[in-house]
Design a protein around this motif. Structure first.
Motif, PDB file in Angstrom:
ATOM      1  N   THR A  22       0.829  -1.205   0.000  1.00  0.00           N
ATOM      2  CA  THR A  22       0.000   0.000   0.000  1.00  0.00           C
ATOM      3  C   THR A  22       0.863   1.254   0.000  1.00  0.00           C
ATOM      4  O   THR A  22       0.609   2.193  -0.764  1.00  0.00           O
ATOM      5  N   HIS A  23       1.894   1.252   0.839  1.00  0.00           N
ATOM      6  CA  HIS A  23       2.766   2.426   0.901  1.00  0.00           C
ATOM      7  C   HIS A  23       3.580   2.593  -0.382  1.00  0.00           C
ATOM      8  O   HIS A  23       3.778   3.717  -0.842  1.00  0.00           O
ATOM      9  N   VAL A  24       4.035   1.487  -0.945  1.00  0.00           N
ATOM     10  CA  VAL A  24       4.823   1.566  -2.179  1.00  0.00           C
ATOM     11  C   VAL A  24       3.948   2.003  -3.351  1.00  0.00           C
ATOM     12  O   VAL A  24       4.351   2.845  -4.155  1.00  0.00           O
ATOM     13  N   SER A  25       2.746   1.439  -3.444  1.00  0.00           N
ATOM     14  CA  SER A  25       1.873   1.775  -4.575  1.00  0.00           C
ATOM     15  C   SER A  25       1.404   3.223  -4.524  1.00  0.00           C
ATOM     16  O   SER A  25       1.054   3.792  -5.552  1.00  0.00           O
ATOM     17  N   ALA A  26       1.395   3.832  -3.342  1.00  0.00           N
ATOM     18  CA  ALA A  26       1.007   5.241  -3.247  1.00  0.00           C
ATOM     19  C   ALA A  26       2.066   6.144  -3.871  1.00  0.00           C
ATOM     20  O   ALA A  26       1.759   7.254  -4.299  1.00  0.00           O
ATOM     21  N   LYS A  27       3.295   5.672  -3.945  1.00  0.00           N
ATOM     22  CA  LYS A  27       4.387   6.476  -4.499  1.00  0.00           C
ATOM     23  C   LYS A  27       4.590   6.266  -5.995  1.00  0.00           C
ATOM     24  O   LYS A  27       5.280   7.045  -6.639  1.00  0.00           O
ATOM     25  N   ILE A  28       3.991   5.211  -6.550  1.00  0.00           N
ATOM     26  CA  ILE A  28       4.184   4.878  -7.963  1.00  0.00           C
ATOM     27  C   ILE A  28       2.953   5.307  -8.751  1.00  0.00           C
ATOM     28  O   ILE A  28       1.836   4.917  -8.426  1.00  0.00           O
ATOM     29  N   GLU A  29       3.178   6.082  -9.775  1.00  0.00           N
ATOM     30  CA  GLU A  29       2.064   6.502 -10.624  1.00  0.00           C
ATOM     31  C   GLU A  29       2.012   5.623 -11.873  1.00  0.00           C
ATOM     32  O   GLU A  29       3.015   5.082 -12.304  1.00  0.00           O
ATOM     33  N   GLY A  30       0.834   5.471 -12.417  1.00  0.00           N
ATOM     34  CA  GLY A  30       0.667   4.720 -13.643  1.00  0.00           C
ATOM     35  C   GLY A  30       0.518   3.220 -13.438  1.00  0.00           C
ATOM     36  O   GLY A  30       0.756   2.448 -14.363  1.00  0.00           O
ATOM     37  N   LEU A  31       0.136   2.803 -12.232  1.00  0.00           N
ATOM     38  CA  LEU A  31      -0.094   1.372 -12.007  1.00  0.00           C
ATOM     39  C   LEU A  31      -1.362   0.929 -12.726  1.00  0.00           C
ATOM     40  O   LEU A  31      -2.285   1.725 -12.937  1.00  0.00           O
ATOM     41  N   SER A  32      -1.404  -0.329 -13.083  1.00  0.00           N
ATOM     42  CA  SER A  32      -2.626  -0.855 -13.702  1.00  0.00           C
ATOM     43  C   SER A  32      -3.761  -0.817 -12.679  1.00  0.00           C
ATOM     44  O   SER A  32      -3.531  -0.679 -11.471  1.00  0.00           O
ATOM     45  N   VAL A  33      -4.973  -0.936 -13.152  1.00  0.00           N
ATOM     46  CA  VAL A  33      -6.142  -0.888 -12.278  1.00  0.00           C
ATOM     47  C   VAL A  33      -6.073  -2.007 -11.246  1.00  0.00           C
ATOM     48  O   VAL A  33      -6.367  -1.794 -10.062  1.00  0.00           O
ATOM     49  N   TRP A  34      -5.670  -3.198 -11.686  1.00  0.00           N
ATOM     50  CA  TRP A  34      -5.594  -4.343 -10.776  1.00  0.00           C
ATOM     51  C   TRP A  34      -4.598  -4.083  -9.648  1.00  0.00           C
ATOM     52  O   TRP A  34      -4.903  -4.310  -8.473  1.00  0.00           O
ATOM     53  N   LEU A  35      -3.399  -3.607  -9.976  1.00  0.00           N
ATOM     54  CA  LEU A  35      -2.395  -3.339  -8.944  1.00  0.00           C
ATOM     55  C   LEU A  35      -2.808  -2.176  -8.049  1.00  0.00           C
ATOM     56  O   LEU A  35      -2.554  -2.196  -6.845  1.00  0.00           O
ATOM     57  N   ASN A  36      -3.451  -1.188  -8.627  1.00  0.00           N
ATOM     58  CA  ASN A  36      -3.931  -0.076  -7.817  1.00  0.00           C
ATOM     59  C   ASN A  36      -4.984  -0.540  -6.817  1.00  0.00           C
ATOM     60  O   ASN A  36      -4.953  -0.148  -5.644  1.00  0.00           O
ATOM     61  N   ASN A  37      -5.924  -1.376  -7.264  1.00  0.00           N
ATOM     62  CA  ASN A  37      -6.943  -1.912  -6.359  1.00  0.00           C
ATOM     63  C   ASN A  37      -6.314  -2.773  -5.272  1.00  0.00           C
ATOM     64  O   ASN A  37      -6.746  -2.747  -4.116  1.00  0.00           O
ATOM     65  N   PHE A  38      -5.311  -3.553  -5.632  1.00  0.00           N
ATOM     66  CA  PHE A  38      -4.612  -4.375  -4.644  1.00  0.00           C
ATOM     67  C   PHE A  38      -3.928  -3.483  -3.604  1.00  0.00           C
ATOM     68  O   PHE A  38      -3.945  -3.788  -2.407  1.00  0.00           O
TER      69      PHE A  38
END
Length: 70
Positions: A22-38
């Motif tokens: 969750t913390h890592v994905s908040a810093k990365i832009e352009g994630l796929s919808v699936w990874l963003n939802n995860f």
């Protein structure tokens, strides 16, 4: 020798991975919808961690082991 409850250890591991993701994905832009939802759902890892810790204490206490297992 202390008895380990492997399924609770696994739950705690999944919870930690979810929180970190969750913390890592908040810093990365352009994630796929699936990874963003995860990543969004990974925030529930905090609750999962607390539930698994409390369940572990409940199981040990109810089976007669009064010693804190940390």
């Amino acid at each position: 020798m202390e008895k380990r409850l492997d399924f609770l250890e696994a739950l705690r591991g999944y919870a930690i991975i979810g929180v970190v993701f969750t913390h890592v994905s908040a810093k990365i832009e352009g994630l796929s919808v699936w990874l963003n939802n995860f990543g969004v759902q990974g925030a529930k890892g905090v609750q999962l961690f607390f539930w698994s810790v409390h369940l572990r204490y409940f199981i040990h206490y109810s089976t007669g082991l009064k010693k804190i297992l940390w």
